[in-house]
Design an enzyme around this catalytic site. Structure first.
Site, mmCIF file in Angstrom:
data_model
loop_
_atom_site.group_PDB
_atom_site.id
_atom_site.type_symbol
_atom_site.label_atom_id
_atom_site.label_comp_id
_atom_site.label_asym_id
_atom_site.label_seq_id
_atom_site.Cartn_x
_atom_site.Cartn_y
_atom_site.Cartn_z
ATOM 1 N N ASP A 164 -2.838 2.373 -6.199
ATOM 2 C CA ASP A 164 -1.792 2.440 -5.176
ATOM 3 C C ASP A 164 -1.752 1.236 -4.247
ATOM 4 O O ASP A 164 -1.159 1.290 -3.175
ATOM 5 C CB ASP A 164 -1.950 3.721 -4.356
ATOM 6 C CG ASP A 164 -3.265 3.772 -3.608
ATOM 7 O OD1 ASP A 164 -4.192 3.054 -4.010
ATOM 8 O OD2 ASP A 164 -3.378 4.528 -2.633
ATOM 9 N N GLU A 165 -2.422 0.160 -4.635
ATOM 10 C CA GLU A 165 -2.426 -1.029 -3.774
ATOM 11 C C GLU A 165 -2.317 -2.286 -4.615
ATOM 12 O O GLU A 165 -2.934 -2.372 -5.675
ATOM 13 C CB GLU A 165 -3.775 -1.143 -3.040
ATOM 14 C CG GLU A 165 -3.914 -0.267 -1.839
ATOM 15 C CD GLU A 165 -5.283 -0.460 -1.200
ATOM 16 O OE1 GLU A 165 -5.579 -1.577 -0.727
ATOM 17 O OE2 GLU A 165 -6.066 0.500 -1.211
ATOM 18 N N ASP A 206 0.860 -1.184 0.000
ATOM 19 C CA ASP A 206 0.000 0.000 0.000
ATOM 20 C C ASP A 206 0.899 1.238 0.000
ATOM 21 O O ASP A 206 1.724 1.401 0.896
ATOM 22 C CB ASP A 206 -0.865 -0.057 1.277
ATOM 23 C CG ASP A 206 -1.887 1.051 1.320
ATOM 24 O OD1 ASP A 206 -2.008 1.779 0.324
ATOM 25 O OD2 ASP A 206 -2.559 1.192 2.359
#
Lengths: 83, 417
Positions: free
Chosen positions: B112-113, B10
């Site tokens: 973003d993960e 993350d």
């Protein structure tokens, strides 16, 4: 960090070496700096943005100065990063 | 050791970190991450909300999603930078490149993960996962300039919960034997898939922590929350066994929705229908990418006086067809709109089911041809960009042909990837 007008040479293997650059000063005139020596070159990929970094040295007005030039691969722009 | 090893990666304050690193690379004297700063939408087009905030900005009580104007009131020296989605894509792709050096099973969960299945690396890397995760984290920091939190566990749920435990720049484990100690004391809202509405319901049942939820009689939860209750109970015990799928698709989602604030007030049916169509286009694409059909369509309207209302209808036949959803959305809009100037419109589909078998109706239109067109359009958009084909009706209109979760030249992204 300022963009500069650059004269560089590219070898057959793709390696670039900066030779001389011009940058604009405050009154709009241009200063020309000859790159005397490239001390080391490096590649960085900060934020996924590839840049070639050159630490160089030159005699400017009789004083030996060390500075960094950067070449941004995605835009083909040269920057004077640190002086 | 027969269990799997899953990493969840993350990016910390993703949009803001990426803006900050790019600025530093281009000679910025200050690091935005160390100052009260936000990434905010354009106020001129009425998209002025906080998209991401720095840790110092958080100390002023600034929250993601609130208007930029109110954030500035909380902190007058706040630095506001605009979003740059192309930069974000490049950062995300550069991170994936590093991750793919460690595992062939990397699932992009959002920009973003991502999840990584490291089980197969057990023999190769010697089994010291903490060390490998630290190496990945440090490489991303040194090579790309931004920090990540990595969660390690035996399934995707626990890995995701683990990466939330410590931020920024951290590696945290949450193995099943650590659930009681590390996960149960957390507020129930911190559990994955527990949103505001579920939290309220659980609180009213006297459930405040994940531990409370885990110790509640499952039959009671099912009675109150139906299948959702069963799922939350399993999650509270760290039970989840979906595969890390490099091609995406998270099975447990309730619905898919898109909404947009329009840069002018909409006052006629024709324009409103166009906005609905632009939203349905993206909702439909996301629905089909997740291999779902929907049985419920909902339209929400927010007026220029900021009054919101919504209407929904159950469909007789589940569908994933853009035109079918659009027709229903228009009918719902026409029957609910009271004629006030509209600032914001939303379309949401829910009551999802798989799209492999569909019960057809004798009385409904045959959408088969439309579904083929949808599939062709989706493929073109995936290959050549989201704006490579759009409906002629949007030509010379002031409206974008696709809205909600889509940015010009930005490949299709969704929470179900």
């Amino acid at each position: 960090m300022k963009t500069v007008k650059m004269l560089s040479v590219t070898e057959e293997n793709g390696m670039q070496t900066p030779l001389k650059f011009q940058l604009k000063n405050e009154d709009g005139g241009r200063i020309t700096v000859k790159v005397d020596n490239v001390i080391f070159r490096n590649e960085e990929k900060l934020a996924g943005n590839k840049m070639l970094v050159y630490r160089c040295q030159s005699q400017i007005n009789g004083v030996l100065k060390v500075f960094e030039l950067k070449y941004e691969v995605s835009t083909c722009k040269w920057y004077l990063y640190k002086m | 050791m027969n269990h799997r090893i899953i990493f969840h990666i993350d990016v910390n304050s993703a949009f803001l970190s990426w803006n900050a690193v790019y600025a530093l690379q281009h000679g910025a004297k200050v690091d935005l991450r160390e100052l009260p700063s936000i990434v905010g939408g354009n106020q001129a087009t009425r998209h002025g909300i906080v998209l991401a905030k720095s840790i110092p900005a958080k100390k002023y009580g600034i929250q993601t999603g609130e208007p930029v104007v109110s954030a500035k009131k909380k902190c007058p020296n706040l630095i506001v930078t605009p979003p740059d989605y192309l930069l974000y894509m490049r950062c995300s792709e550069a991170m994936l490149e590093i991750l793919r050096e460690y595992s062939d099973k990397v699932q992009v969960f959002s920009i973003d993960e991502c999840f990584m299945d490291m089980t197969c690396m057990r023999r190769l890397l010697g089994g010291d996962y903490y060390k490998i995760a630290t190496e990945i984290k440090d490489r991303i920091k040194n090579e790309l300039g931004f920090t990540v939190s990595i969660g390690i566990s035996t399934n995707k749920l626990l890995a995701k919960m683990a990466s939330d435990l410590k931020k920024p720049d951290a590696v945290v484990t949450l193995f099943p034997e650590e659930i009681k100690e590390k996960m149960w004391p957390l507020p129930v809202r911190d559990l994955y898939m527990c949103g505001e509405a579920t939290e309220k319901k659980l609180n009213s049942m006297g459930i405040y922590t994940i531990g409370d939820l885990a110790q509640t009689e499952p039959r009671y939860l099912i009675y109150k929350l139906k299948s959702w209750g069963q799922m939350l109970y399993s999650f509270a015990h760290g039970i989840e066994n979906s595969e890390v799928n490099p091609n995406g698709s998270i099975p447990y989602i309730k619905g898919i929705g898109n909404s947009c604030t329009i840069s002018f007030d909409v006052e006629d049916y024709e324009t409103a229908h166009k906005v609905l169509l632009s939203l349905v286009e993206t909702v439909g694409m996301r629905l089909r990418r997740g291999n779902f059909c929907c049985r419920l369509v909902q339209v929400s309207i927010k007026t220029n006086k900021l009054i919101s209302y919504s209407h929904q209808k159950k469909l007789e036949v589940p569908t994933d067809c853009t035109n079918a959803i659009y027709e229903e959305a228009c009918r719902l809009f026409d029957s609910s709109w009271k004629g006030e100037p509209i600032r914001h419109l939303g379309v949401r589909v829910s009551d999802l089911c798989g799209n492999d078998f569909i019960q057809l109706s004798l009385f409904d239109k045959n959408w088969e041809k439309q579904r083929l067109i949808d599939r062709a359009v989706d493929e073109i958009r995936m290959k050549y960009g989201s704006h490579s084909v759009f409906r002629a009706g949007f030509l010379h209109s002031r409206l974008a042909p696709l809205q909600g979760g889509i940015v010009e030249d930005f490949p299709v992204m969704s929470s179900i990837l």
